[in-house]
Design an enzyme around this catalytic site. Structure first.
Site, PDB file in Angstrom:
ATOM      1  N   ASP A  31      41.962  42.568  23.502  1.00 10.12           N
ATOM      2  CA  ASP A  31      41.341  43.469  24.475  1.00 10.12           C
ATOM      3  C   ASP A  31      41.402  44.884  23.918  1.00 10.12           C
ATOM      4  O   ASP A  31      42.393  45.240  23.265  1.00 10.12           O
ATOM      5  CB  ASP A  31      42.115  43.389  25.818  1.00 10.12           C
ATOM      6  CG  ASP A  31      41.259  43.750  27.012  1.00 10.12           C
ATOM      7  OD1 ASP A  31      40.751  44.884  27.038  1.00 10.12           O
ATOM      8  OD2 ASP A  31      41.098  42.915  27.921  1.00 10.12           O
ATOM      9  N   THR A  35      38.331  48.454  30.099  1.00 14.13           N
ATOM     10  CA  THR A  35      38.433  48.199  31.546  1.00 14.13           C
ATOM     11  C   THR A  35      39.595  47.254  31.859  1.00 14.13           C
ATOM     12  O   THR A  35      39.948  47.079  33.018  1.00 14.13           O
ATOM     13  CB  THR A  35      37.126  47.616  32.132  1.00 14.13           C
ATOM     14  OG1 THR A  35      36.805  46.414  31.429  1.00 14.13           O
ATOM     15  CG2 THR A  35      35.987  48.598  32.018  1.00 14.13           C
ATOM     16  N   VAL A  57      36.146  43.959  20.165  1.00 14.65           N
ATOM     17  CA  VAL A  57      35.461  42.837  19.505  1.00 14.65           C
ATOM     18  C   VAL A  57      34.031  43.171  19.080  1.00 14.65           C
ATOM     19  O   VAL A  57      33.365  42.351  18.436  1.00 14.65           O
ATOM     20  CB  VAL A  57      35.461  41.558  20.383  1.00 14.65           C
ATOM     21  CG1 VAL A  57      36.877  41.061  20.594  1.00 14.65           C
ATOM     22  CG2 VAL A  57      34.737  41.763  21.704  1.00 14.65           C
ATOM     23  N   TYR A 145      23.788  45.116  31.329  1.00 13.27           N
ATOM     24  CA  TYR A 145      24.686  43.961  31.472  1.00 13.27           C
ATOM     25  C   TYR A 145      23.880  42.660  31.445  1.00 13.27           C
ATOM     26  O   TYR A 145      24.179  41.749  30.682  1.00 13.27           O
ATOM     27  CB  TYR A 145      25.444  44.092  32.785  1.00 13.27           C
ATOM     28  CG  TYR A 145      26.480  43.028  33.045  1.00 13.27           C
ATOM     29  CD1 TYR A 145      27.605  42.895  32.228  1.00 13.27           C
ATOM     30  CD2 TYR A 145      26.368  42.163  34.132  1.00 13.27           C
ATOM     31  CE1 TYR A 145      28.580  41.937  32.496  1.00 13.27           C
ATOM     32  CE2 TYR A 145      27.335  41.205  34.404  1.00 13.27           C
ATOM     33  CZ  TYR A 145      28.439  41.095  33.584  1.00 13.27           C
ATOM     34  OH  TYR A 145      29.399  40.144  33.850  1.00 13.27           O
ATOM     35  N   LYS A 149      23.987  39.814  28.475  1.00 14.32           N
ATOM     36  CA  LYS A 149      24.457  38.445  28.735  1.00 14.32           C
ATOM     37  C   LYS A 149      23.360  37.424  28.447  1.00 14.32           C
ATOM     38  O   LYS A 149      23.647  36.306  28.018  1.00 14.32           O
ATOM     39  CB  LYS A 149      24.948  38.320  30.180  1.00 14.32           C
ATOM     40  CG  LYS A 149      26.254  39.077  30.462  1.00 14.32           C
ATOM     41  CD  LYS A 149      27.449  38.453  29.735  1.00 14.32           C
ATOM     42  CE  LYS A 149      28.768  39.068  30.192  1.00 14.32           C
ATOM     43  NZ  LYS A 149      29.931  38.517  29.468  1.00 14.32           N
ATOM     44  N   ARG A 186      33.761  47.662  42.947  1.00 14.79           N
ATOM     45  CA  ARG A 186      33.089  46.518  43.557  1.00 14.79           C
ATOM     46  C   ARG A 186      33.496  46.380  45.017  1.00 14.79           C
ATOM     47  O   ARG A 186      34.462  46.980  45.484  1.00 14.79           O
ATOM     48  CB  ARG A 186      33.390  45.241  42.774  1.00 14.79           C
ATOM     49  CG  ARG A 186      32.504  45.166  41.558  1.00 14.79           C
ATOM     50  CD  ARG A 186      32.647  43.869  40.831  1.00 14.79           C
ATOM     51  NE  ARG A 186      33.818  43.867  39.987  1.00 14.79           N
ATOM     52  CZ  ARG A 186      34.037  42.950  39.058  1.00 14.79           C
ATOM     53  NH1 ARG A 186      33.189  41.969  38.884  1.00 14.79           N
ATOM     54  NH2 ARG A 186      35.115  43.009  38.314  1.00 14.79           N
TER      55      ARG A 186
HETATM   56  N1  UDP Z   1      28.713  47.064  48.317  1.00 19.01           N
HETATM   57  C1  UDP Z   1      28.917  47.635  49.565  1.00 19.01           C
HETATM   58  N2  UDP Z   1      29.966  48.537  49.718  1.00 19.01           N
HETATM   59  C2  UDP Z   1      30.812  48.861  48.694  1.00 19.01           C
HETATM   60  C3  UDP Z   1      30.601  48.276  47.422  1.00 19.01           C
HETATM   61  C4  UDP Z   1      29.526  47.390  47.262  1.00 19.01           C
HETATM   62  O1  UDP Z   1      28.203  47.345  50.537  1.00 19.01           O
HETATM   63  O2  UDP Z   1      31.720  49.683  48.939  1.00 19.01           O
HETATM   64  C5  UDP Z   1      27.622  46.073  48.167  1.00 19.01           C
HETATM   65  C6  UDP Z   1      26.736  46.265  46.943  1.00 19.01           C
HETATM   66  O3  UDP Z   1      25.644  47.117  47.238  1.00 19.01           O
HETATM   67  C7  UDP Z   1      26.282  44.825  46.671  1.00 19.01           C
HETATM   68  C8  UDP Z   1      27.460  43.973  47.137  1.00 19.01           C
HETATM   69  O4  UDP Z   1      28.262  44.821  47.970  1.00 19.01           O
HETATM   70  O5  UDP Z   1      25.160  44.494  47.456  1.00 19.01           O
HETATM   71  C9  UDP Z   1      28.314  43.455  45.995  1.00 19.01           C
HETATM   72  O6  UDP Z   1      28.547  44.514  45.103  1.00 19.01           O
HETATM   73  P1  UDP Z   1      29.575  44.454  43.895  1.00 19.01           P
HETATM   74  O7  UDP Z   1      29.597  45.820  43.301  1.00 19.01           O
HETATM   75  O8  UDP Z   1      30.858  43.889  44.369  1.00 19.01           O
HETATM   76  O9  UDP Z   1      29.011  43.429  42.806  1.00 19.01           O
HETATM   77  P2  UDP Z   1      27.595  42.766  42.447  1.00 19.01           P
HETATM   78  O10 UDP Z   1      27.611  41.455  43.124  1.00 19.01           O
HETATM   79  O11 UDP Z   1      26.473  43.653  42.953  1.00 19.01           O
HETATM   80  O12 UDP Z   1      27.611  42.674  40.980  1.00 19.01           O
END
Ligand code: UDP
Length: 315
Positions: A31, A35, A57, A145, A149, A186
């Site tokens: 790693d 992050t 990597v 991203y 991928k 997230r």
């Molecule tokens: N989201 C939200 N409030 C937050 C953070 C994210 O409503 O404080 C929403 C975001 O817009 C998305 C969903 O939650 O629709 C999941 O977002 P995340 O960033 O967890 O990951 P993603 O699935 O989009 O990669």
């Protein structure tokens, strides 16, 4: 087995280290800590079968001795992270995957690629089976991203067909559990922390967008089975229980007893946010005999105390 786990100090990577060590294998975690964090593997230091190598990597990977498997999990994985680290995200998905495949080829090792539900983009087919080719905006903020991928899947298949490397591809859907980075942005870390502080949970947009969350131990079980299977084509691993972000907020608030409710943050939704996401897991059931066992509520009850402890420690 002697296995290399790239991204081994990350959220999922560190849980994989635990599982492979528990099964009696030797594990090398690699790693660059962009992050990931050594906090996630601190409990493994001094373990006879565990070694940590700090390395990016994206550059040539040198590992002395034999390897039976290379599990390629290195990558920023949260939308906030890949907004801030767009070039690194592209490089680790493209150059990092190339290097990890080259290493697997040189060692005669099996290779497992951590791919993602993001290869389906903002999907127009629901739920998403592996046969769906996706709906991705290559130049949007998530493109760095998603396209990295997608390239990673393509080069993995090419190493299989052209070089005969034993490859496996998992498409991982939203996963949560202890060791998610507190500030990764997230929805799960955000909602849990806001809820523990007694604040309203921030719903981006109308909160009607859906996700399907799996608990990390279910994912690790699926990954372990996939590595041992003969399935070369991609396999979805996720929990098909789908709910809106508004419903999810209510579940978090009811578990923590937070009475502050939710607040709508209209402008914070990252462009091209997928509106719906749910894995079709028929293939994983058929070829791996796998399905998730942990409900959302059970998973949250294991995760929330970990966040409570770590918020305290980070103060
Ligand atoms: N989201 C939200 N409030 C937050 C953070 C994210 O409503 O404080 C929403 C975001 O817009 C998305 C969903 O939650 O629709 C999941 O977002 P995340 O960033 O967890 O990951 P993603 O699935 O989009 O990669």
């Amino acid at each position: 087995m002697r296995v290399l786990i790239t991204g081994g100090a990350g959220f999922i990577g560190s849980h994989l280290c635990d599982r492979f060590l528990a099964e009696g294998h030797q594990v090398i975690a690699m790693d660059n800590l962009l992050t990931g964090s050594t906090d996630n593997i601190a409990h493994l230091s001094g373990h006879d079968n565990f070694q940590f190598i700090r390395h990016n990597v994206t550059n040539y990977i040198f590992v002395p001795g034999p390897l039976d498997a290379v599990l390629h999990f290195a990558s920023p994985a949260s939308p906030i992270d890949y907004l801030e680290l767009p070039i690194q995200t592209l490089k680790v998905g493209a150059l990092g995957t190339h290097n990890a495949l080259g290493l697997a080829k040189a060692k005669g090792a099996r290779f497992l690629l951590a791919s993602t539900s993001e290869v389906y983009g903002d999907p127009q087919v629901h739920p998403q089976p592996e046969t769906y080719w996706g709906h991705v905006n290559p130049i949007g903020p998530r493109g760095v991203y998603d396209e990295a991928k997608r390239f990673a899947e393509a080069i993995t298949m090419a190493y299989h067909t052209f070089h005969g490397v034993q490859t496996r591809i998992v498409r991982i859907f939203n996963t949560f559990g202890p060791r998610m980075r507190l500030a990764d942005g997230r929805v799960v870390p955000n909602f849990i922390q806001q809820s523990l502080r007694g604040e309203p949970l921030t719903l981006y947009g109308d909160g009607k967008q859906t996700r399907s969350f799996q608990y990390v131990s279910d994912l690790v079980e699926g990954l372990y089975r996939l590595l041992q299977s003969d399935e070369v084509e991609p396999v979805n691993i996720g929990n098909p229980h789908e709910f809106t972000m508004r419903e999810f907020a209510e579940v978090v608030n009811s578990i923590t007893g937070n009475t502050a409710g939710t607040v709508v943050k209209p402008d914070l939704r990252i462009k091209d946010d997928p509106q719906n996401r749910q894995p079709d897991i028929s293939k994983a059931k058929r070829v791996l005999g796998w399905q998730p066992e942990i409900t959302l509520e059970e998973g949250l009850r294991k995760t929330i105390p970990w966040f409570a402890e770590n918020i305290k420690n980070s103060k």
